[in-house]
Enzyme design. Structure first.
Site, PDB file in Angstrom:
ATOM      1  CG  HIS A 226      -0.236   0.012   2.511  1.00 49.67           C
ATOM      2  ND1 HIS A 226       0.215  -1.132   3.118  1.00 49.67           N
ATOM      3  CD2 HIS A 226       0.129   1.028   3.317  1.00 49.67           C
ATOM      4  CE1 HIS A 226       0.816  -0.823   4.253  1.00 49.67           C
ATOM      5  NE2 HIS A 226       0.794   0.488   4.395  1.00 49.67           N
ATOM      6  CG  ASP A 228       1.913   4.694   4.704  1.00 42.76           C
ATOM      7  OD1 ASP A 228       1.345   3.592   4.534  1.00 42.76           O
ATOM      8  OD2 ASP A 228       2.938   4.832   5.385  1.00 42.76           O
ATOM      9  CG  HIS A 284       5.234   0.550   2.734  1.00 42.35           C
ATOM     10  ND1 HIS A 284       4.860   1.850   2.460  1.00 42.35           N
ATOM     11  CD2 HIS A 284       4.527   0.191   3.821  1.00 42.35           C
ATOM     12  CE1 HIS A 284       3.977   2.236   3.351  1.00 42.35           C
ATOM     13  NE2 HIS A 284       3.747   1.263   4.195  1.00 42.35           N
ATOM     14  NE  ARG A 294       7.368  -6.507  11.691  1.00 39.35           N
ATOM     15  CZ  ARG A 294       6.987  -5.283  11.332  1.00 39.35           C
ATOM     16  NH1 ARG A 294       5.943  -4.716  11.899  1.00 39.35           N
ATOM     17  NH2 ARG A 294       7.660  -4.637  10.385  1.00 39.35           N
TER      18      ARG A 294
END
Ligand SMILES: *[C@@H]1O[C@H](CO)[C@@H](O)[C@H](O)[C@H]1NC(C)=O
Ligand SMILES: *[C@@H]1O[C@H](CO)[C@@H](O)[C@H](O)[C@H]1NC(C)=O
Length: 315
Positions: A226, A228, A284, A294
């Site tokens: 996507h 941002d 990204h 994570r």
């Protein structure tokens, strides 16, 4: 202090050792078939290990076609900046001279936030997310709005807990959060040659926790590529502060800038800040997490003061 030798004391060279060597060589002459068998077994075992390692390696990164690592997990980067040509995404938004990107790119630094700060801020995320958590995929905690993933939905932490929120978070937690935001903001301003005061924190700015459990709802699917600025119009500069270590705390979950010809990865490392201009020059995705957990914070900035939000406060 002098290093201590922990190994067994060395046997003195002499007749004993020579005697053992003689014995073993006689033995190998007497029973060659045994030795051959041993070698065969070792060879088979060895090739099995190599095959298993190849399969494991393939399962880790085989589907990605990754060609370049911008930041390795074990590196300690004082700061790396890669300039990329700006996309036209900014043209369809109001421009704020001295802030809206004219120079675009990506930066990574391990010198902005210390490992200790990362550890402390991660414990804020752990505390908050322990109160909820999505059914799978990514869970988020937004200290600004109070949004917390719970099951397939979100609850408002502040509404839900009311004054009791002060038994969960402390004033020091919020002070640390503000300090970290400030340091990241300064680093971005410096890298892009703009004034830090022209940047405004914007939403959503949030903690994320990702494990290997499959997402149950579309908003928990974190791995899609996507832009941002397309997803959130207000974003001009996006930053990520990693709070866990790639391959120590989790596998998969690398950040990938997607480009024709060569994808570029950033391997998360606790305390590592990665930031970039939010337009399509920085398409990204995050790889799926294969094991472990994570943690990261996404901190977003806008040049438009109307889209600015303030730091969260406890009271
Ligand atoms: C970049 O990654 C995507 C998916 O993660 C993949 O489809 C693509 O082939 C990769 N590009 C290169 C040049 O390796
Ligand atoms: C991942 O986190 C969710 C909560 O968000 C939990 O229910 C699930 O058991 C976790 N999965 C693993 C593999 O730890």
């Amino acid at each position: 202090m002098a290093p201590q030798r922990r190994g067994a004391p060395k046997a003195p060279e002499g007749s004993g050792a020579a005697e053992r060597r003689r014995q073993s060589s006689t033995k190998s002459i007497r029973v060659p078939r045994d030795v051959r068998k041993k070698w065969l077994r070792a060879a088979v075992l060895g090739s099995c290990t190599v095959l298993a390692a190849c399969l494991f390696w393939g399962s880790l990164g085989g589907d990605e076609g990754i060609t370049e690592v911008l930041a390795h997990r074990s590196e300690i980067l004082p700061g790396r900046f890669i300039e990329v040509p700006c996309s036209e995404d900014y043209d369809s938004h109001r421009r704020f001279e001295g802030c809206s990107p004219r120079k675009c790119g990506r930066g990574i630094s391990d010198a902005v936030i210390t490992r200790d700060e990362a550890r402390r801020i991660r414990s804020i995320a752990e505390k908050g997310l322990s109160l909820g958590g999505s059914d799978g995929g990514a869970s988020i905690l937004d200290l600004h709005s109070g949004a917390l993933s719970v099951g397939k939905h979100f609850v408002n932490l502040y509404r839900y807990f009311g004054d009791k929120i002060q038994t969960i978070f402390s004033e020091e937690d919020f002070q640390l959060y503000r300090d970290v935001r400030q340091k990241v903001q300064l680093a971005i301003a410096q890298a892009f040659g703009i004034s830090a005061s022209s940047l405004h924190l914007t939403k959503p700015t949030f903690f994320s926790r990702i494990n290997s459990t499959e997402a149950r709802t579309a908003h928990d699917e974190y791995w899609h590529a996507h832009v941002d600025k397309v997803t959130y119009g207000s974003f001009d500069y996006t930053s990520l502060l990693y709070l866990s270590d790639y391959l120590d705390d989790f596998g998969g979950g690398r950040f990938v800038f997607m480009e024709e010809g060569a994808n570029k990865t950033v391997e998360p490392r606790a305390g590592r800040v990665s930031f970039f201009t939010s337009g399509s020059e920085n398409l990204h995705r995050v790889e799926k997490v294969h094991w472990g957990t994570r943690y990261a914070i996404t901190i977003a900035f806008t040049c438009n003061p109307d889209h600015g939000i303030s730091d969260p406060t406890l009271t």
